[in-house]
Design a protein around this motif. Structure first.
Motif, PDB file in Angstrom:
ATOM      1  N   GLY A 317       0.806  -1.213   0.000  1.00 16.92           N
ATOM      2  CA  GLY A 317       0.000   0.000   0.000  1.00 16.92           C
ATOM      3  C   GLY A 317       0.841   1.265   0.000  1.00 16.92           C
ATOM      4  O   GLY A 317       2.074   1.227  -0.032  1.00 16.92           O
ATOM      5  N   GLY A 318       0.157   2.389   0.055  1.00 16.84           N
ATOM      6  CA  GLY A 318       0.815   3.689  -0.083  1.00 16.84           C
ATOM      7  C   GLY A 318       1.690   4.097   1.072  1.00 16.84           C
ATOM      8  O   GLY A 318       2.525   4.999   0.924  1.00 16.84           O
ATOM      9  N   ASN A 319       1.529   3.483   2.246  1.00 15.70           N
ATOM     10  CA  ASN A 319       2.331   3.871   3.413  1.00 15.70           C
ATOM     11  C   ASN A 319       3.797   3.466   3.306  1.00 15.70           C
ATOM     12  O   ASN A 319       4.614   3.890   4.123  1.00 15.70           O
ATOM     13  CB  ASN A 319       1.751   3.254   4.691  1.00 15.70           C
ATOM     14  CG  ASN A 319       0.433   3.884   5.086  1.00 15.70           C
ATOM     15  OD1 ASN A 319       0.198   5.056   4.810  1.00 15.70           O
ATOM     16  ND2 ASN A 319      -0.437   3.112   5.717  1.00 15.70           N
ATOM     17  N   TYR A 320       4.114   2.626   2.309  1.00 13.00           N
ATOM     18  CA  TYR A 320       5.470   2.081   2.220  1.00 13.00           C
ATOM     19  C   TYR A 320       6.149   2.450   0.903  1.00 13.00           C
ATOM     20  O   TYR A 320       6.907   1.671   0.342  1.00 13.00           O
ATOM     21  CB  TYR A 320       5.431   0.561   2.388  1.00 13.00           C
ATOM     22  CG  TYR A 320       4.994   0.146   3.776  1.00 13.00           C
ATOM     23  CD1 TYR A 320       5.917  -0.033   4.799  1.00 13.00           C
ATOM     24  CD2 TYR A 320       3.642  -0.032   4.073  1.00 13.00           C
ATOM     25  CE1 TYR A 320       5.517  -0.388   6.070  1.00 13.00           C
ATOM     26  CE2 TYR A 320       3.230  -0.391   5.340  1.00 13.00           C
ATOM     27  CZ  TYR A 320       4.172  -0.562   6.336  1.00 13.00           C
ATOM     28  OH  TYR A 320       3.769  -0.901   7.602  1.00 13.00           O
ATOM     29  N   ALA A 321       5.890   3.667   0.447  1.00 14.42           N
ATOM     30  CA  ALA A 321       6.488   4.120  -0.815  1.00 14.42           C
ATOM     31  C   ALA A 321       8.009   4.144  -0.743  1.00 14.42           C
ATOM     32  O   ALA A 321       8.695   3.910  -1.748  1.00 14.42           O
ATOM     33  CB  ALA A 321       5.955   5.510  -1.175  1.00 14.42           C
ATOM     34  N   GLN A 322       8.557   4.403   0.452  1.00 13.51           N
ATOM     35  CA  GLN A 322      10.021   4.460   0.598  1.00 13.51           C
ATOM     36  C   GLN A 322      10.671   3.082   0.437  1.00 13.51           C
ATOM     37  O   GLN A 322      11.890   2.995   0.252  1.00 13.51           O
ATOM     38  CB  GLN A 322      10.394   5.033   1.974  1.00 13.51           C
ATOM     39  CG  GLN A 322      10.015   6.491   2.153  1.00 13.51           C
ATOM     40  CD  GLN A 322      10.420   7.008   3.522  1.00 13.51           C
ATOM     41  OE1 GLN A 322      11.032   6.301   4.319  1.00 13.51           O
ATOM     42  NE2 GLN A 322      10.073   8.252   3.807  1.00 13.51           N
ATOM     43  N   ALA A 323       9.868   2.025   0.481  1.00 10.42           N
ATOM     44  CA  ALA A 323      10.424   0.685   0.321  1.00 10.42           C
ATOM     45  C   ALA A 323      10.781   0.380  -1.131  1.00 10.42           C
ATOM     46  O   ALA A 323      11.608  -0.497  -1.397  1.00 10.42           O
ATOM     47  CB  ALA A 323       9.432  -0.358   0.829  1.00 10.42           C
ATOM     48  N   SER A 324      10.180   1.098  -2.073  1.00  7.60           N
ATOM     49  CA  SER A 324      10.398   0.808  -3.497  1.00  7.60           C
ATOM     50  C   SER A 324      11.855   0.978  -3.932  1.00  7.60           C
ATOM     51  O   SER A 324      12.435   0.057  -4.526  1.00  7.60           O
ATOM     52  CB  SER A 324       9.482   1.680  -4.351  1.00  7.60           C
ATOM     53  OG  SER A 324       9.726   1.484  -5.721  1.00  7.60           O
ATOM     54  N   PRO A 325      12.501   2.133  -3.679  1.00  9.28           N
ATOM     55  CA  PRO A 325      13.911   2.251  -4.072  1.00  9.28           C
ATOM     56  C   PRO A 325      14.827   1.286  -3.314  1.00  9.28           C
ATOM     57  O   PRO A 325      15.852   0.857  -3.846  1.00  9.28           O
ATOM     58  CB  PRO A 325      14.255   3.711  -3.761  1.00  9.28           C
ATOM     59  CG  PRO A 325      13.228   4.176  -2.785  1.00  9.28           C
ATOM     60  CD  PRO A 325      11.993   3.408  -3.121  1.00  9.28           C
ATOM     61  N   VAL A 326      14.454   0.941  -2.082  1.00  7.72           N
ATOM     62  CA  VAL A 326      15.245  -0.034  -1.321  1.00  7.72           C
ATOM     63  C   VAL A 326      15.186  -1.393  -2.003  1.00  7.72           C
ATOM     64  O   VAL A 326      16.215  -2.065  -2.171  1.00  7.72           O
ATOM     65  CB  VAL A 326      14.731  -0.141   0.132  1.00  7.72           C
ATOM     66  CG1 VAL A 326      15.477  -1.248   0.878  1.00  7.72           C
ATOM     67  CG2 VAL A 326      14.889   1.186   0.856  1.00  7.72           C
ATOM     68  N   LEU A 327      13.999  -1.802  -2.420  1.00  6.98           N
ATOM     69  CA  LEU A 327      13.842  -3.071  -3.125  1.00  6.98           C
ATOM     70  C   LEU A 327      14.639  -3.078  -4.422  1.00  6.98           C
ATOM     71  O   LEU A 327      15.249  -4.098  -4.780  1.00  6.98           O
ATOM     72  CB  LEU A 327      12.366  -3.324  -3.419  1.00  6.98           C
ATOM     73  CG  LEU A 327      12.029  -4.588  -4.218  1.00  6.98           C
ATOM     74  CD1 LEU A 327      12.497  -5.838  -3.478  1.00  6.98           C
ATOM     75  CD2 LEU A 327      10.528  -4.662  -4.505  1.00  6.98           C
TER      76      LEU A 327
END
Length: 421
Positions: A317-327
């Protein structure tokens, strides 16, 4: 079906169920919990899990080998290994619960989760089952534990989750596994306390000396794999830890497929690896499997990088947008983990166990240094980059320094130019 095939089948089933239950639990917790509370739980688990290797104390490979060779003395070996595990598990329990006083993790969460360290000695049964050719019993216990743990998490989440209730899931899983192992052991007339609690001091000392190098090496591996999660939680807080762990757990999930293939297909090639005229030589069939495993994982990485925003959005969901560049960064550790796992087996075949210790030590040092430098500047992406570099050092670059023949073998395999025999 013979025992080997049965064990392999149950082993594959156990790995698949573990992957699915852990991934689904992670997604549900991320979506249904407050992100900060989820991050606090994952941070505490990362802190405790760093001590797993110490509580095992390198006994896994050693005990299986000794029980297979010295079956007559197996009750004494089992009892000694169990007592050593008890000692180190208790020591780890007290050490890990001291860390919150230094500001590392929530004290209550760390305490609850660390209770599973006290249960881990009962998993000695797993090595006994493997030594008698019944690894399917080990898989059955783990399967039941994973399913019960998942159902507990699901129930708690539906009724209104708190991180403290969810923390008990880690303990519950191991308690269930230990109970199943004890029941199976009783059916097989195998007990950890057969003949009482007395154990040979000489045997305890021998097991300690033989296991110590492996324990240190395993500890270093656990540290360089987990240290970035702990440092993110310590330096950036629970919300950052939630985003970071959400991404790294997806990368970790993909480790299962390659490690499973390595464990199933590559043991039969280990005895065929030789060192001849300054070169490491391995069977052609093995080299081709390595090439395709690494190539396919690299192609998978490209796919994940391109669709990382979509994957994170769909799962968390939208609360974890910062996880995308980490992935997009940490996914590149997948082919490196595959290559490192295979290379470890090459070193074992060549009798160079201490090289693995040096590789892990170098990777840990680099990971810590880069995290200290990059997290204040680049945040989560800095930690993710540090993790990739540490894996690259452990899987490939340190081999050029420690054993150039193995490094040459790796490059030739990756270029389809390995020397076969």
């Amino acid at each position: 079906m013979d025992l080997y095939s049965r064990g392999a089948l149950f082993g594959i089933a156990e790995k698949i169920v573990r992957l699915l239950t852990q991934l689904l639990s992670l997604v549900l917790m991320a979506r249904l919990m407050d992100p900060a509370e989820f991050g606090s739980l994952m941070y505490a688990f990362a802190v405790v899990s760093m001590f797993n290797a110490i509580s095992i104390f390198g006994l896994d490979a050693q005990l299986i080998k000794w029980l297979s060779i010295y079956s007559v003395r197996s009750p004494y070996i089992v009892k000694s290994a169990f007592l050593l595990r008890c000692f180190f598990s208790v020591a780890c329990f007290f050490v890990v619960n001291f860390l919150p006083f230094l500001g590392v993790g929530d004290p209550s969460l760390v305490f609850i989760i660390s209770i599973y360290l006290l249960v881990m000695p009962w998993l000695t049964y797993e090595w006994i089952f493997t030594s008698i050719g019944r690894s399917d019993y080990s898989s059955i216990g783990l399967l039941i534990g994973y399913i019960v743990g998942f159902l507990y998490r699901l129930g708690v989440l539906l009724l209104g989750a708190t991180p403290y209730l969810l923390a008990w899931a880690y303990v519950l899983e191991l308690v269930v596994v230990s109970f199943v192992y004890s029941v199976i052991g009783r059916q097989l007339a195998i007990g950890l306390f057969d003949g009482g609690f007395n154990a040979s001091r000489k045997l305890l000392a021998l097991i300690f000396r033989r296991s110590f190098p492996l324990a240190i090496s395993s500890l270093l591996v656990f540290l360089y794999v987990k240290i970035d999660q702990v440092m993110v939680g310590y330096m950036l807080g629970d919300l950052a830890a939630a985003n970071y762990v959400s991404a790294t757990r997806l990368s970790d999930a993909l480790y299962v497929f390659g490690i499973l293939l390595v464990n199933v297909y590559f043991p039969k090639y280990v005895s065929s690896i030789i060192f001849l005229n300054g070169d490491v030589r391995s069977p052609y069939e093995m080299n081709r499997k390595i090439f395709w495993l690494v190539l396919l994982s690299v192609l998978g990485c490209v796919f994940v990088v391109y669709f990382s925003d979509f994957i994170v959005s769909c799962l968390y969901g939208g609360n974890y947008a910062q996880a995308s560049p980490v992935l997009a960064y940490t996914i590149w550790t997948v082919p490196l983990v595959y290559l490192g796992a295979i290379t470890t087996r090459v070193y074992v075949a060549l009798g160079k166990n201490w090289v693995m210790f040096k590789r892990s030590a170098a990777a840990l040092a680099i990971n810590v240094i880069l995290n200290l430098l990059l997290i204040p500047v680049a945040g989560l992406e800095g930690a993710a980059f540090a993790s990739v570099v540490a894996h690259l050092v452990a899987a490939l670059l340190m081999n050029a320094v420690l054993d150039f023949s193995v490094f040459k073998w790796q490059i030739r395999v990756l270029m389809c130019k390995a020397k076969n025999w």
